[in-house]
Design a protein around this motif. Sequence first.
Motif, mmCIF file in Angstrom:
data_model
loop_
_atom_site.group_PDB
_atom_site.id
_atom_site.type_symbol
_atom_site.label_atom_id
_atom_site.label_comp_id
_atom_site.label_asym_id
_atom_site.label_seq_id
_atom_site.Cartn_x
_atom_site.Cartn_y
_atom_site.Cartn_z
ATOM 1 N N LEU B 76 -38.020 64.323 -15.512
ATOM 2 C CA LEU B 76 -36.782 65.335 -15.146
ATOM 3 C C LEU B 76 -36.873 66.675 -15.737
ATOM 4 O O LEU B 76 -36.617 67.559 -15.180
ATOM 5 N N GLY B 80 -37.951 68.115 -12.629
ATOM 6 C CA GLY B 80 -36.641 67.642 -11.909
ATOM 7 C C GLY B 80 -36.870 66.441 -11.072
ATOM 8 O O GLY B 80 -37.980 65.713 -11.241
ATOM 9 N N GLY B 81 -35.821 65.981 -10.231
ATOM 10 C CA GLY B 81 -36.084 64.836 -9.522
ATOM 11 C C GLY B 81 -34.875 64.524 -8.562
ATOM 12 O O GLY B 81 -33.936 65.482 -8.574
ATOM 13 N N PHE B 82 -34.833 63.578 -7.947
ATOM 14 C CA PHE B 82 -33.574 63.330 -7.039
ATOM 15 C C PHE B 82 -33.249 61.855 -7.503
ATOM 16 O O PHE B 82 -33.929 60.856 -7.604
ATOM 17 N N VAL B 83 -31.937 61.797 -7.636
ATOM 18 C CA VAL B 83 -31.116 60.450 -8.132
ATOM 19 C C VAL B 83 -29.825 60.361 -7.227
ATOM 20 O O VAL B 83 -29.303 61.283 -6.777
ATOM 21 N N VAL B 84 -29.588 59.028 -7.168
ATOM 22 C CA VAL B 84 -28.414 58.379 -6.487
ATOM 23 C C VAL B 84 -27.625 57.502 -7.245
ATOM 24 O O VAL B 84 -28.351 56.802 -8.080
ATOM 25 N N THR B 85 -26.266 57.084 -6.853
ATOM 26 C CA THR B 85 -25.561 56.185 -7.567
ATOM 27 C C THR B 85 -25.950 54.894 -6.954
ATOM 28 O O THR B 85 -26.021 54.883 -5.715
ATOM 29 N N GLY B 87 -23.732 52.760 -5.988
ATOM 30 C CA GLY B 87 -22.535 52.520 -4.603
ATOM 31 C C GLY B 87 -22.881 53.320 -3.650
ATOM 32 O O GLY B 87 -22.690 52.769 -2.332
ATOM 33 N N GLU B 88 -23.647 54.484 -3.608
ATOM 34 C CA GLU B 88 -23.991 55.362 -2.582
ATOM 35 C C GLU B 88 -25.341 54.462 -1.800
ATOM 36 O O GLU B 88 -25.431 54.602 -0.549
ATOM 37 N N TYR B 192 -32.441 57.291 5.547
ATOM 38 C CA TYR B 192 -31.960 57.757 4.118
ATOM 39 C C TYR B 192 -32.437 56.503 3.275
ATOM 40 O O TYR B 192 -31.899 55.320 3.348
ATOM 41 N N ARG B 212 -42.174 63.864 -6.893
ATOM 42 C CA ARG B 212 -42.921 64.527 -6.271
ATOM 43 C C ARG B 212 -42.921 64.140 -4.858
ATOM 44 O O ARG B 212 -42.719 64.854 -3.924
ATOM 45 N N ASN B 218 -38.549 64.529 1.436
ATOM 46 C CA ASN B 218 -37.323 65.181 1.909
ATOM 47 C C ASN B 218 -37.383 66.481 2.715
ATOM 48 O O ASN B 218 -36.584 66.937 3.086
ATOM 49 N N ARG B 222 -34.453 62.009 4.514
ATOM 50 C CA ARG B 222 -33.877 62.062 3.420
ATOM 51 C C ARG B 222 -34.457 60.863 2.668
ATOM 52 O O ARG B 222 -34.466 59.754 3.004
ATOM 53 N N PHE B 223 -34.495 60.952 1.312
ATOM 54 C CA PHE B 223 -34.978 59.979 0.241
ATOM 55 C C PHE B 223 -34.332 60.339 -0.947
ATOM 56 O O PHE B 223 -34.140 61.728 -1.419
ATOM 57 N N THR B 224 -34.283 59.452 -1.982
ATOM 58 C CA THR B 224 -33.905 59.539 -3.330
ATOM 59 C C THR B 224 -34.246 58.355 -4.051
ATOM 60 O O THR B 224 -34.788 57.750 -3.635
ATOM 61 N N LEU C 71 -31.966 69.249 -18.005
ATOM 62 C CA LEU C 71 -33.123 69.925 -17.247
ATOM 63 C C LEU C 71 -33.647 70.783 -18.193
ATOM 64 O O LEU C 71 -35.035 71.218 -17.899
ATOM 65 N N ARG C 192 -29.425 70.394 7.697
ATOM 66 C CA ARG C 192 -30.127 71.281 6.574
ATOM 67 C C ARG C 192 -29.126 72.532 6.634
ATOM 68 O O ARG C 192 -29.387 73.556 5.856
ATOM 69 N N GLY C 324 -35.845 71.155 -10.522
ATOM 70 C CA GLY C 324 -34.554 71.291 -10.282
ATOM 71 C C GLY C 324 -33.990 69.789 -9.987
ATOM 72 O O GLY C 324 -34.784 68.862 -9.979
ATOM 73 N N ILE C 325 -32.681 69.475 -10.250
ATOM 74 C CA ILE C 325 -32.412 67.882 -9.946
ATOM 75 C C ILE C 325 -31.166 67.822 -8.811
ATOM 76 O O ILE C 325 -30.204 68.741 -9.055
ATOM 77 N N ILE C 326 -31.497 67.043 -7.977
ATOM 78 C CA ILE C 326 -30.252 66.661 -6.826
ATOM 79 C C ILE C 326 -29.856 65.149 -7.261
ATOM 80 O O ILE C 326 -30.520 64.295 -7.053
ATOM 81 N N GLU C 328 -26.990 62.446 -5.929
ATOM 82 C CA GLU C 328 -26.224 62.211 -4.847
ATOM 83 C C GLU C 328 -25.072 61.096 -5.378
ATOM 84 O O GLU C 328 -25.696 60.068 -5.941
ATOM 85 N N GLU C 330 -20.760 59.254 -4.551
ATOM 86 C CA GLU C 330 -20.062 58.472 -3.302
ATOM 87 C C GLU C 330 -19.657 59.779 -2.609
ATOM 88 O O GLU C 330 -19.342 59.471 -1.454
ATOM 89 N N TYR C 516 -18.382 50.249 -1.505
ATOM 90 C CA TYR C 516 -19.470 50.368 -2.807
ATOM 91 C C TYR C 516 -19.589 49.056 -3.593
ATOM 92 O O TYR C 516 -20.455 49.059 -4.547
ATOM 93 N N ILE C 518 -17.614 48.110 -5.931
ATOM 94 C CA ILE C 518 -16.998 48.568 -7.256
ATOM 95 C C ILE C 518 -15.732 48.439 -7.200
ATOM 96 O O ILE C 518 -14.968 48.708 -6.387
#
Lengths: 268, 370, 543
Positions: B76, B80-85, B87-88, B192, B212, B218, B222-224, C71, C192, C324-326, C328, C330, C516, C518
Amino acid sequence: MTLSLTLKSRPPFRLDMSRVVPHLLQGLSARALARLDVTTIRVPVPLGDWFKITGTPGSDLVICDACAQLDQVGAALQDGNIVVAGDVGRCAGAGMTGGHITVHGHVGSYAGAMMRGGTLDIMGNAGDHLAGATVGAVDGMVGGALQVRGSAGAWAADRMRGGMIVINGDAGPQAGSRLGGGTLMVCGKAGPEAGVMMRRGTLYLNEAEPLPLGFVDCGTPDLVFHKWLAHQLQPYGRSAVALARARLRRYQGDMADLGKGEIFLCAT
Amino acid sequence: MTADSDDMARIDGQAVALPEAMARAVEILTSARQPLIVGIATDVAGARAALALGAVSGAVVDHVGSEATMSLVLPLQAVGGFVVTPGETRARADSVLVIGHSALQIMPDMAQALALAAPPPVAMEPGARRVLHINPGAMPLAGAELAEFTGLSPLALVSLLSARAQGHRVNALQATLTEGDRVAAWLAAAHYGVIIFNPQELGALAVEALFRLVALLNRTTRFTTLPLVPSASAETFKMVCLWTTGFPGRVSFVRGAPAYDPELFDAKRMVAHGEADVVLGIDGFGEGLGLPDHALAQIMLAPCLNGKARRPEVFIPIGQPGRDHAGVLFDAATGTLKAMPAAAATSRPSAAAMLETLRALALRKGGAPC
Amino acid sequence: MLTRLQGGRVIDPTRGLDERGDVYFEDGRIVAAPSHIPDVTLDAAGCIVMAGALDIHSHIAGANVSTARLLLPEAHRAHKARPATTWLGDIGFSAAETGRLYAEMGFTFVVEPAISPQQALHAHLELADVPIIDKGLLAVLGNDDVCLSLIRDGAGRAALADVVSATLAQSRALGIKVINAGAAAAFKYNLRGFSLDDVVPHYGVSSRAILEALQQAVMDAGVHHPLHVHANNLGLAGNVETAKATIAAARGLPMHLAHVQFYAYGREGARGFSSAAAELAATINAHPHVSVDVGQVMFQPTVTISSDIMRQFNGLGEARPRKGIILEGEGNGGGVVPLIYARDNFFSALQWAAGLELFLGITNPAQVFFTTDHPNGAPFTAYPMLLALLMSADLRDEWCASLPAEALALTHLPAMRREYSLNELAIMTRVAPSKLFGLSDRGHLGAGARADIAVYSDQSDRAAMFGKAKLVIKDGVIVVRDGKARADYFGRTLALAATPDATMVRRLEAHSQALYGINYASFDVPAFALPQSHGFEDIACRS
């Protein structure tokens, strides 16, 4: 003018030599020199406690009886010469922008990390992350010239973007990983995963473990450039010249990434 | 050890009154050349107090789980990167890719927790969820499609997928290529997608390659990712350390202001090189200290003395967060911090209370480095 | 203990006061001139005395801020070695530094404006470790399944107001923010770009519908602060149309638009990117029910922290350094992208000028709020210089002289000669923000107000003056002396005392479990979870 530092005995902790570079020493009195803080522990450790200091600060610095406890030797060097007799620790010559450093011994990890200019000459072996990027930095070495007469550890030239490295001996795993530019030459054998995630730049390998699957064979082109290169490499010793003169097989990769890097491997 | 003996503070194995043990601990700590605070298997309050004690005692502070933490942190910090919870993921992911054999060890109830058998309720198009498990080892995910790449390292596997996803040539056996193309096509068909993995199993470089790959995917879909964290206390410590020092762990307070170096301030390395002369261990959850066998913690804070470990000079009993006392911990189910009341409250003090007392005593002794 | 702050130039616009005088305080509150002799007298001769400043929009805590720390370790490390010259050198990266640096500038209250309800506990734990100042946070709604479903199903005003109350109560928030309404959700369906009348797939709800529904719900729930809106199309050329459309969508009702500088762009010039700040300022002037904060850009490297994940994803290509960090979640999640605003860069210079044009073009200082959208436009440590720029046209000319003429030609800044008075600054940074949040005991120095006082030694170098306050008093305690803060004082976190509707809470519990898996209560912020140094101050809802 030359300033000489001779290590009195091996300290039981690491010393941070980042303040002991010629451009920071100009005009310091003997007393001020002896008081320079090189601590990495809780209490202040003055330079004079561990080094015999002779001479006058100028463009040249000599460090004698050095050992692997000395970190950041020549880090951020701007100009002048540093000659070290003995080993040094981490980050030797890291971030240097000019000048010359010669180490008559081994260096620890991150030697020449993120260096931008100047020359770093290592007579012995180098640790991991030679010319690499310290944590968080996007690029490793971006300029200058670096030579290791012995062998290098893992991750040599990791994230390098410019400049020239010659390793006369072997390199550990992941040599030239994430390379974005510049040239790394390994005159001995490179370990596994050489060039992995390489985007651009060039590796010359005398011998290597099987290359990552993202490198594709492009034959054995006869490049005039290599004859010129061999000539240029004379100061780096016979093994470097011989590698440039050898029949080289060209591989392009790493196809997992941008795929615009090239590895020249001795065709046997 | 009997349960009774663990309620007593000890010096050299002998039960003593708590203030006596605390005084000795501070004596040891403040006379150290380079103290090291390790383990730190505790809650938010404990992590906070450990860092505060580190700051006044000029210590290096490293969590026992930071090797695992760093295999996610370093990539990271690099790209950097892509992360999700979680729950989602459960609500949305129409495509779930699990990589490796250890993901299910960390999250044994994955299928149930993420409702993998059910269609994702808010997905773009109604329909069943696709689940693919690559290199599952002995623990394949029930109900998942499987793919096996024998002889490929995690890095080589991710490289193969990245190259084929871009339509690049690679140097691999035909069988590998076919299987790689199958997975690449699976990735491309996701609306997704979420990739679940254990960063430590993959290694930092393969995780970077994976980020990467996700960035690449993406561009069109959509991907994470959902990286699984093996130790809640390690993640807790990372979060506290970030807002306290600006860094994710492996920090040194030797010069007052915190410094971060994942290599230099690795507790195991420091102990191996004799660079730390005093070790203070905190182990509220029995996670151990992760040090070489010969290493000795002079001061130990734990619910009980581990019979196998060498005996510390000073032992200070503490409770377990969320059991003996309330606390806040990282919660894998939500992917964030969660308040936990005491499940079976006892009078055992929290690590935070003991560390704060040590800090106050150290301050009184003038232990502050600056 | 009665304290007299003696002989300063007291500026308190609520009472029309700008004159030499004394301020008295006792037990943490300002008191009227008393009949008995003060126990302590503090000398404020030659000083300017104002209430403590309030910042309504500064990203200082929470998961996204910590992700930015994660970061960029190199920025922080570089700072320690060479604080004056390196990038992000003064971003105030840890919780402790944040409180100290804010206090030293005379700020006594700061709002963290973008916390996902799921991350509220984390944010409160961080805020609890921010010393000296009082804090508050805004909870983010509008991209979450609950809101989108209720709006789609036409559940009605009451239901959405109940969601707002339940969220405020659970997150211990002071207000509600909506971030690029619907776009974070739409991005998850692979859209987008997203404008006011675009529709979130799967839900069939437009951004405008979300905005209107939440604006109403926030009012119905008795929140003082109107809906805090981060509009669509942030940073894009021609987006002044979006800003104007969003203001129109407020339908004459209160609404707060965040960091409007990032929406003040036209399409003129060779690069198709120009300042439309004059046009936007005129629109804002014509709509007094709308308030804005600026989000001024200053020239330095920084990191953008935003829950507008669509925008942050689209901005990854401009990241410097290139990472960069994305994340996501709920609802919104967050994106962290480092950026460099450079003096010699056309776009940076234009953004800088557009921000100042807004400050100078919006006539009512109670309608425009002082922010850099820390750290998105610049770290909050750039405030003193920004205040100096607002107060001096000559200083602005000096800056303009070193900027690309091509950029300035596409703005009206060079011709703008307005200079803010200290009184106007006090309205902008003290009076108006306290009113916006319904905090009647802050932002002024009248009897009964909190003894939160900033004392600056009056000097012509306004940046130096505002950078290091001579004295700062928080709740009657001296927390800054000669520009140096003590670190052992802790303020409180302000939270709206919202009463959740039990039926709605049960509904939210069922929803969280079903969607979820949760427990809804997992996201609670119970008092036992917070350190002893922390205390909530309950603010009553608007009746």
